[in-house]
Design a protein around this motif. Structure first.
Motif, PDB file in Angstrom:
ATOM      1  N   THR A 433      -4.506  65.268  35.579  1.00 26.54           N
ATOM      2  CA  THR A 433      -3.300  66.080  35.729  1.00 26.54           C
ATOM      3  C   THR A 433      -2.059  65.184  35.821  1.00 26.54           C
ATOM      4  O   THR A 433      -0.980  65.576  35.336  1.00 26.54           O
ATOM      5  CB  THR A 433      -3.396  66.969  36.985  1.00 26.54           C
ATOM      6  OG1 THR A 433      -3.657  66.147  38.133  1.00 26.54           O
ATOM      7  CG2 THR A 433      -4.512  67.994  36.829  1.00 26.54           C
ATOM      8  N   PHE A 434      -2.176  64.041  36.431  1.00 24.92           N
ATOM      9  CA  PHE A 434      -1.041  63.113  36.498  1.00 24.92           C
ATOM     10  C   PHE A 434      -0.640  62.708  35.089  1.00 24.92           C
ATOM     11  O   PHE A 434       0.551  62.664  34.743  1.00 24.92           O
ATOM     12  CB  PHE A 434      -1.407  61.875  37.323  1.00 24.92           C
ATOM     13  CG  PHE A 434      -0.253  60.917  37.535  1.00 24.92           C
ATOM     14  CD1 PHE A 434       0.477  60.960  38.703  1.00 24.92           C
ATOM     15  CD2 PHE A 434       0.105  59.991  36.561  1.00 24.92           C
ATOM     16  CE1 PHE A 434       1.556  60.094  38.903  1.00 24.92           C
ATOM     17  CE2 PHE A 434       1.162  59.131  36.746  1.00 24.92           C
ATOM     18  CZ  PHE A 434       1.894  59.179  37.920  1.00 24.92           C
ATOM     19  N   VAL A 435      -1.629  62.409  34.253  1.00 24.64           N
ATOM     20  CA  VAL A 435      -1.348  61.997  32.877  1.00 24.64           C
ATOM     21  C   VAL A 435      -0.687  63.134  32.110  1.00 24.64           C
ATOM     22  O   VAL A 435       0.281  62.935  31.354  1.00 24.64           O
ATOM     23  CB  VAL A 435      -2.639  61.521  32.185  1.00 24.64           C
ATOM     24  CG1 VAL A 435      -2.404  61.261  30.708  1.00 24.64           C
ATOM     25  CG2 VAL A 435      -3.165  60.262  32.870  1.00 24.64           C
ATOM     26  N   GLN A 436      -1.189  64.338  32.275  1.00 23.35           N
ATOM     27  CA  GLN A 436      -0.591  65.490  31.588  1.00 23.35           C
ATOM     28  C   GLN A 436       0.863  65.673  32.008  1.00 23.35           C
ATOM     29  O   GLN A 436       1.750  65.884  31.169  1.00 23.35           O
ATOM     30  CB  GLN A 436      -1.399  66.743  31.894  1.00 23.35           C
ATOM     31  CG  GLN A 436      -2.787  66.743  31.265  1.00 23.35           C
ATOM     32  CD  GLN A 436      -3.675  67.850  31.806  1.00 23.35           C
ATOM     33  OE1 GLN A 436      -3.395  68.450  32.848  1.00 23.35           O
ATOM     34  NE2 GLN A 436      -4.768  68.133  31.096  1.00 23.35           N
ATOM     35  N   ASP A 437       1.132  65.586  33.307  1.00 21.35           N
ATOM     36  CA  ASP A 437       2.507  65.735  33.795  1.00 21.35           C
ATOM     37  C   ASP A 437       3.401  64.610  33.285  1.00 21.35           C
ATOM     38  O   ASP A 437       4.577  64.833  32.957  1.00 21.35           O
ATOM     39  CB  ASP A 437       2.515  65.731  35.322  1.00 21.35           C
ATOM     40  CG  ASP A 437       1.917  67.002  35.912  1.00 21.35           C
ATOM     41  OD1 ASP A 437       1.761  67.989  35.165  1.00 21.35           O
ATOM     42  OD2 ASP A 437       1.605  66.981  37.130  1.00 21.35           O
ATOM     43  N   LEU A 438       2.850  63.417  33.235  1.00 19.93           N
ATOM     44  CA  LEU A 438       3.650  62.279  32.802  1.00 19.93           C
ATOM     45  C   LEU A 438       4.075  62.433  31.346  1.00 19.93           C
ATOM     46  O   LEU A 438       5.237  62.182  30.993  1.00 19.93           O
ATOM     47  CB  LEU A 438       2.863  60.981  32.993  1.00 19.93           C
ATOM     48  CG  LEU A 438       3.604  59.691  32.640  1.00 19.93           C
ATOM     49  CD1 LEU A 438       4.874  59.537  33.489  1.00 19.93           C
ATOM     50  CD2 LEU A 438       2.699  58.480  32.811  1.00 19.93           C
ATOM     51  N   TYR A 439       3.147  62.861  30.501  1.00 24.14           N
ATOM     52  CA  TYR A 439       3.501  63.065  29.094  1.00 24.14           C
ATOM     53  C   TYR A 439       4.513  64.202  28.945  1.00 24.14           C
ATOM     54  O   TYR A 439       5.407  64.147  28.102  1.00 24.14           O
ATOM     55  CB  TYR A 439       2.249  63.345  28.263  1.00 24.14           C
ATOM     56  CG  TYR A 439       1.591  62.082  27.756  1.00 24.14           C
ATOM     57  CD1 TYR A 439       2.093  61.410  26.646  1.00 24.14           C
ATOM     58  CD2 TYR A 439       0.469  61.546  28.391  1.00 24.14           C
ATOM     59  CE1 TYR A 439       1.497  60.242  26.195  1.00 24.14           C
ATOM     60  CE2 TYR A 439      -0.131  60.383  27.944  1.00 24.14           C
ATOM     61  CZ  TYR A 439       0.391  59.727  26.840  1.00 24.14           C
ATOM     62  OH  TYR A 439      -0.185  58.575  26.381  1.00 24.14           O
ATOM     63  N   GLU A 440       4.391  65.204  29.781  1.00 27.50           N
ATOM     64  CA  GLU A 440       5.329  66.311  29.707  1.00 27.50           C
ATOM     65  C   GLU A 440       6.740  65.868  30.095  1.00 27.50           C
ATOM     66  O   GLU A 440       7.725  66.287  29.481  1.00 27.50           O
ATOM     67  CB  GLU A 440       4.872  67.438  30.645  1.00 27.50           C
ATOM     68  CG  GLU A 440       5.804  68.645  30.653  1.00 27.50           C
ATOM     69  CD  GLU A 440       5.352  69.720  31.623  1.00 27.50           C
ATOM     70  OE1 GLU A 440       6.180  70.583  31.951  1.00 27.50           O
ATOM     71  OE2 GLU A 440       4.180  69.682  32.049  1.00 27.50           O
ATOM     72  N   LYS A 441       6.864  64.995  31.072  1.00 33.19           N
ATOM     73  CA  LYS A 441       8.177  64.621  31.593  1.00 33.19           C
ATOM     74  C   LYS A 441       8.751  63.366  30.943  1.00 33.19           C
ATOM     75  O   LYS A 441       9.971  63.163  30.948  1.00 33.19           O
ATOM     76  CB  LYS A 441       8.090  64.420  33.112  1.00 33.19           C
ATOM     77  CG  LYS A 441       7.807  65.724  33.865  1.00 33.19           C
ATOM     78  CD  LYS A 441       7.675  65.503  35.354  1.00 33.19           C
ATOM     79  CE  LYS A 441       7.622  66.841  36.094  1.00 33.19           C
ATOM     80  NZ  LYS A 441       6.461  67.667  35.692  1.00 33.19           N
ATOM     81  N   ALA A 442       7.896  62.481  30.404  1.00 33.99           N
ATOM     82  CA  ALA A 442       8.413  61.215  29.866  1.00 33.99           C
ATOM     83  C   ALA A 442       7.559  60.686  28.720  1.00 33.99           C
ATOM     84  O   ALA A 442       7.512  59.478  28.496  1.00 33.99           O
ATOM     85  CB  ALA A 442       8.494  60.171  30.980  1.00 33.99           C
ATOM     86  N   GLY A 443       6.922  61.583  27.972  1.00 27.21           N
ATOM     87  CA  GLY A 443       6.000  61.139  26.926  1.00 27.21           C
ATOM     88  C   GLY A 443       6.642  60.333  25.817  1.00 27.21           C
ATOM     89  O   GLY A 443       5.963  59.533  25.165  1.00 27.21           O
ATOM     90  N   ALA A 476      -8.270  60.368  27.809  1.00 24.74           N
ATOM     91  CA  ALA A 476      -7.733  60.288  26.452  1.00 24.74           C
ATOM     92  C   ALA A 476      -7.398  61.680  25.935  1.00 24.74           C
ATOM     93  O   ALA A 476      -6.374  61.891  25.269  1.00 24.74           O
ATOM     94  CB  ALA A 476      -8.732  59.594  25.534  1.00 24.74           C
ATOM     95  N   ALA A 477      -8.248  62.638  26.259  1.00 30.45           N
ATOM     96  CA  ALA A 477      -8.030  64.015  25.812  1.00 30.45           C
ATOM     97  C   ALA A 477      -6.896  64.692  26.581  1.00 30.45           C
ATOM     98  O   ALA A 477      -6.349  65.706  26.112  1.00 30.45           O
ATOM     99  CB  ALA A 477      -9.316  64.818  25.980  1.00 30.45           C
ATOM    100  N   ALA A 478      -6.529  64.152  27.741  1.00 28.25           N
ATOM    101  CA  ALA A 478      -5.439  64.739  28.518  1.00 28.25           C
ATOM    102  C   ALA A 478      -4.075  64.480  27.878  1.00 28.25           C
ATOM    103  O   ALA A 478      -3.085  65.129  28.228  1.00 28.25           O
ATOM    104  CB  ALA A 478      -5.448  64.160  29.941  1.00 28.25           C
ATOM    105  N   ARG A 479      -4.010  63.584  26.932  1.00 28.72           N
ATOM    106  CA  ARG A 479      -2.760  63.335  26.221  1.00 28.72           C
ATOM    107  C   ARG A 479      -2.476  64.484  25.248  1.00 28.72           C
ATOM    108  O   ARG A 479      -3.391  65.027  24.623  1.00 28.72           O
ATOM    109  CB  ARG A 479      -2.848  62.025  25.428  1.00 28.72           C
ATOM    110  CG  ARG A 479      -3.074  60.779  26.259  1.00 28.72           C
ATOM    111  CD  ARG A 479      -3.318  59.555  25.398  1.00 28.72           C
ATOM    112  NE  ARG A 479      -4.554  59.696  24.615  1.00 28.72           N
ATOM    113  CZ  ARG A 479      -4.959  58.838  23.691  1.00 28.72           C
ATOM    114  NH1 ARG A 479      -4.225  57.776  23.413  1.00 28.72           N
ATOM    115  NH2 ARG A 479      -6.091  59.036  23.037  1.00 28.72           N
ATOM    116  N   PRO A 480      -1.218  64.871  25.096  1.00 29.25           N
ATOM    117  CA  PRO A 480      -0.880  65.864  24.067  1.00 29.25           C
ATOM    118  C   PRO A 480      -1.328  65.383  22.693  1.00 29.25           C
ATOM    119  O   PRO A 480      -1.421  64.178  22.429  1.00 29.25           O
ATOM    120  CB  PRO A 480       0.649  65.945  24.171  1.00 29.25           C
ATOM    121  CG  PRO A 480       0.963  65.521  25.561  1.00 29.25           C
ATOM    122  CD  PRO A 480      -0.056  64.478  25.890  1.00 29.25           C
ATOM    123  N   THR A 481      -1.581  66.299  21.829  1.00 30.42           N
ATOM    124  CA  THR A 481      -2.159  65.992  20.514  1.00 30.42           C
ATOM    125  C   THR A 481      -1.365  64.928  19.767  1.00 30.42           C
ATOM    126  O   THR A 481      -1.932  64.014  19.152  1.00 30.42           O
ATOM    127  CB  THR A 481      -2.252  67.266  19.670  1.00 30.42           C
ATOM    128  OG1 THR A 481      -3.016  68.248  20.376  1.00 30.42           O
ATOM    129  CG2 THR A 481      -2.899  66.980  18.328  1.00 30.42           C
TER     130      THR A 481
END
Length: 564
Positions: A433-443, A476-481
């Motif tokens: 979830t941290f990785v998902q949030d990070l990509y959402e806010k600063a990907g 790895a799958a937690a990253r946006p496509t």
């Protein structure tokens, strides 16, 4: 009778007897007070003045001893003179205040007869037959600034960094011989130079001199790295030091490291020195000359390519910034000279805090300073360390890390567009979830994902790497496509021998098998093993991750790594 003694003369208290033995005559002096002695000579340094007549130095010495009337009584003695300074004869001799234990002796010293390589002499009192009656324990140094030649054997440092764009003073210690000439002439402007930098002050003695230079970044050319300290007399160079490497970041021309090309031309599915590196921390971890030499020796022996360094915000921005910049400059220059590739972690807040981000304006100054300085030396930049853990960032969420990334990314890309910007590596890769949030806010403000993997306990329980690989697959799958084509960097992978049941064999097998399994996924860009050497200042768990013991003795894991 076999001998006949007749008193020949009595003069000023001395008695001379002529002794006839089988027709031969000998003259023997006897002092009424006994044999003379020398207890003290002063001064012990005779300094030749700049201007003298006929190249002859007239110098006075005060001699303290006993029975020195002997010298007065026999001052007309020739070959040898009754008293001499080495080979040099007296010009005049007299008592000081009518005290027979104190003499003032003026010597005539032809300078062309002074041994320039060994200008030290003792005072001696001679009998008429040339035998020595007394010798001073002290040596008298005849100091002639025109003949002494300083010799520089070594320096306190052979790397100098220009840590300020404006002129500043830098002191370097010279070790050698004859340096008293430099000390005595230190007030002469430019008596020593480092490149175009002139000396402004000198302190020390014959064996060691602290020379302070006024350094200006404009005086050191961008295409020249090595200089020597030179000492001048009458505008002529009389001594030259070993060479010094001068690092001048202010005249550093941008140069691509071709990092992307290197990475894209690397087979990242198998273990090699192009895909497996080390956590080194030469800047922070090697705090003595012995440790620095050990680190460099092992890096050379192992043909290491990838290294990881922590560049500390506190050190660069703190009160000792200049010292730390010089240390990091030397580390980065060393890596560059050895064709090593560097992952630089930028982290930790002010006042020694490891979990508080600095004010964003200060962070910007720090990143700009470091990126500008090391743009030609660093391949990848990690922004913070393990931000998902409260131990290293508070609050430990993407909202706290995002501003650091958004500030750093454009600065780094402006200075080193070919380098890779990484997030602060994830400490627990199960925190998707941290990785998902990070990509959402600063990907868009980091190029690829960085994580850490400490699965030694799981490996010991299961005997395989399945849990590690499953968790890597999940993160790895937690990253946006749109980001999934990027590789993952594992900048810390290791197993501590401070863990119960872990010996050299277990550490070897974990490092080897985890590295092999991670690279085999095809998702991993680089594995950096944690760490090069044990760290005795840490607790039992932290200090035993090293693949070398503290004294440099190799563990089994090191031997495997070295042979990659």
């Amino acid at each position: 009778m076999l001998y006949n003694a007749v008193v020949r003369k009595i003069l000023k208290g001395s008695v001379f007897f002529t002794i006839a033995v089988f027709g031969s005559f000998f003259v023997l002096p006897l002092s009424a007070g006994g044999t003379p002695t020398i207890t003290l000579v002063s001064p012990t340094t005779l300094t030749v003045p700049p201007v003298i007549e006929n190249n002859v130095f007239i110098a006075r010495l005060d001699v303290v001893g006993t029975n020195l009337n002997y010298v007065i009584d026999n001052q007309d003695q020739k070959n040898p003179s009754v008293i001499q300074l080495g080979p040099f004869k007296p010009k005049s001799i007299y008592h000081i205040e009518n005290d027979d234990s104190n003499l003032a002796v003026t010597f005539r010293i032809p300078l062309d007869e002074v041994d320039v390589n060994d200008p030290y002499y003792k005072v001696r009192i001679y009998a008429t037959d040339g035998s020595v009656l007394a010798t001073s324990e002290q040596e008298v140094f005849i100091y002639n600034s025109k003949t002494i030649v300083p010799v520089i054997d070594s320096l306190s440092q052979t790397f100098v960094s220009l840590t300020s764009k404006t002129p500043f003073q830098k002191t370097i210690t010279l070790n050698g011989t004859g340096l008293e000439w430099l000390v005595n002439n230190g007030s002469t402007k430019g008596v020593a130079s480092l490149g175009k930098a002139k000396s402004v002050a000198v302190e020390g003695d014959s064996d060691s001199a602290d020379v302070t230079f006024l350094l200006n970044s404009n005086n050191f050319r961008k295409n020249k790295r090595y200089y020597r300290i030179r000492i001048y007399r009458d505008n002529q160079v009389i001594a030259t030091s070993p060479r010094i490497q001068v690092f001048n970041p202010y005249r550093l021309k941008k140069k691509s490291r071709d990092t992307l090309e290197y990475l894209n031309n690397t087979d990242n599915t198998t273990a090699s020195k192009r895909t497996v590196g080390l956590n080194v921390q030469l800047g922070l971890g090697a705090d003595t000359e012995e440790k620095i030499a050990l680190y460099k020796e092992k890096l050379k022996e192992s043909n290491t390519v990838w290294v990881r360094e922590h560049i500390s915000y506190e050190n660069i921005m703190g009160p000792n910034s200049r010292l730390w910049l010089e240390k990091y400059d030397e580390v980065m220059t060393y890596y560059n000279n050895k064709n090593m590739r560097v992952v630089a972690m930028l982290a930790y807040g002010a006042d020694g805090s490891e979990n508080t981000a600095p004010p964003i304006d200060d962070w910007e100054i720090f990143v700009r300073k470091v990126a500008t300085r090391y743009r030609n030396y660093v391949d990848a930049w990690e922004i913070w360390n393990e931000p998902d853990l409260a131990e290293f960032l508070t609050p430990n969420n993407a909202d706290t890390l995002a501003p650091l990334l958004k500030t750093a990314y454009p600065i780094i890309k402006a200075q080193a567009p070919d380098s890779i910007v990484l997030n602060g590596p994830i400490g627990n890769i199960r925190t998707t979830t941290f990785v998902q949030d990070l990509y959402e806010k600063a990907g868009d403000y980091f190029d690829e994902l960085s994580v850490h993997a400490y699965y030694c306990d799981e490996y010991m329980n299961s005997g395989d790497m399945n849990e590690l690989i499953d968790d890597l697959t999940a993160i790895a799958a937690a990253r946006p496509t749109k980001y999934r084509d990027g590789k993952i960097w594992l900048t810390e992978v290791g197993c501590s021998m401070g863990t119960s049941g872990v010996d050299e064999t277990v550490q070897l097998n974990y490092n080897k098998n985890s590295t092999t399994a991670l690279l085999a996924t095809g998702r991993v860009r680089l594995v950096q093993l944690y760490t090069i050497i044990n760290r005795p200042e840490q607790d039992n768990y932290e200090k035993n991750f090293g693949m070398l013991y503290e004294d440099g003795t190799e563990k089994s894991a090191w031997q495997w790594y070295e042979n990659l």
